[in-house]
Design a protein around this motif. Sequence first.
Motif, short mmCIF file in Angstrom:
data_model
loop_
_atom_site.label_atom_id
_atom_site.label_comp_id
_atom_site.label_asym_id
_atom_site.label_seq_id
_atom_site.Cartn_x
_atom_site.Cartn_y
_atom_site.Cartn_z
N ARG A 165 -3.93 0.40 -7.56
CA ARG A 165 -2.31 1.47 -6.91
C ARG A 165 -1.32 1.57 -5.98
O ARG A 165 -0.29 1.33 -6.73
N CYS A 166 -1.98 0.20 -4.95
CA CYS A 166 -0.52 -0.29 -4.90
C CYS A 166 0.33 -1.15 -5.24
O CYS A 166 1.78 -1.10 -5.03
N ASN A 218 2.83 1.88 -6.84
CA ASN A 218 3.08 2.32 -5.59
C ASN A 218 4.58 1.19 -5.16
O ASN A 218 5.24 1.49 -4.94
N ALA A 256 1.30 8.15 -5.52
CA ALA A 256 -0.53 7.64 -5.20
C ALA A 256 -0.67 7.62 -3.91
O ALA A 256 -0.25 7.02 -3.54
N GLN A 291 -9.54 -1.32 -7.48
CA GLN A 291 -8.17 0.56 -7.34
C GLN A 291 -7.11 0.30 -6.18
O GLN A 291 -6.49 0.95 -6.95
N ARG A 292 -7.60 -0.76 -5.14
CA ARG A 292 -6.23 -0.36 -4.39
C ARG A 292 -5.62 -1.48 -4.43
O ARG A 292 -3.97 -1.11 -4.90
N PHE A 296 -0.69 6.84 -12.53
CA PHE A 296 0.66 6.31 -12.33
C PHE A 296 1.55 6.24 -13.58
O PHE A 296 2.54 5.63 -13.19
N SER A 337 -7.81 3.42 -14.66
CA SER A 337 -7.18 2.96 -13.35
C SER A 337 -5.27 3.21 -12.91
O SER A 337 -4.52 3.93 -12.44
N ARG A 370 6.20 3.87 -15.87
CA ARG A 370 5.99 4.61 -13.85
C ARG A 370 6.38 5.56 -14.34
O ARG A 370 7.50 6.28 -14.26
N GLU A 400 0.91 -1.31 0.52
CA GLU A 400 0.09 -0.31 -0.41
C GLU A 400 0.74 1.41 0.30
O GLU A 400 0.36 2.08 -0.41
#
Length: 257
Positions: free
Chosen positions: A176-177, A180, A255, A172-173, A223, A219, A250, A146
Amino acid sequence: MERGRVTMDRNADAPWSKFDPEVYVDNNYRTPLEVDLLIVRLMRDYFSRCFSGGVPDSVRGVDVGAGANLYPALSMLPWCEKTLLLEYARPNVEYLEKQVSPGGYDTAWDAFWEVLRESPSYAAVEPRSRVSEIVRVERGNLFDLEHGHRRWDIGTMFFVADSMSECPEEFQRGVRCFMNALSEGAPFAAAFMKESVGYRVGAHDYPAYRVNESRVRESLEPFTGELEIHDLHHMVRPGHEGMILALGRRNSEVAAP
């Protein structure tokens, strides 16, 4: 709803401890599907372009939610000093540990390497010894990434964010993970089942979040410094409308969770 099917909304509800990797490989990879060979070709060519100016020292790769699929790791093989396969389901962890052992990986993956080795950078690598030398497996949850404390220089995520939950927030999480976890400029490949309504492995059902090209693009765009999306209209089983492959790099944005 199918008779007897248990509704599973969230990732934590799915029976990951009962996932059968051998059945999954038999159903999906033992006989190579044309769409997977196409995906491998596209990844091979994209990563080769990304490293055409030379390979930096100490490139570290990650395959997030590796599952019972070795070809994303093989696609990163020429570029990496170390590669991590991050996987949550214990049966898949055990399967992957066998694949990266000194005994060498299953012959099911040879057909995918044959496609990769059409590029000189891959042809220069002896894959079985290289896999056992540089690839390791770690049990872990995608959501553990995360906050982006661990960063990799190249990454893959195949059929994970969309194939672990029915919840848009968890999709979405998950994206994002993954993003990131990548360092600035890191090339990546991410694949999704288009409009999937869920899938069965052996005797167990697993959830999915329905995505299409625009949802995948939406989504990922925050990024990425560059992004190409391939909407592949190949159906490999009932309950979906094809596959989507996203390739990109990337960007420098951070985020927030």
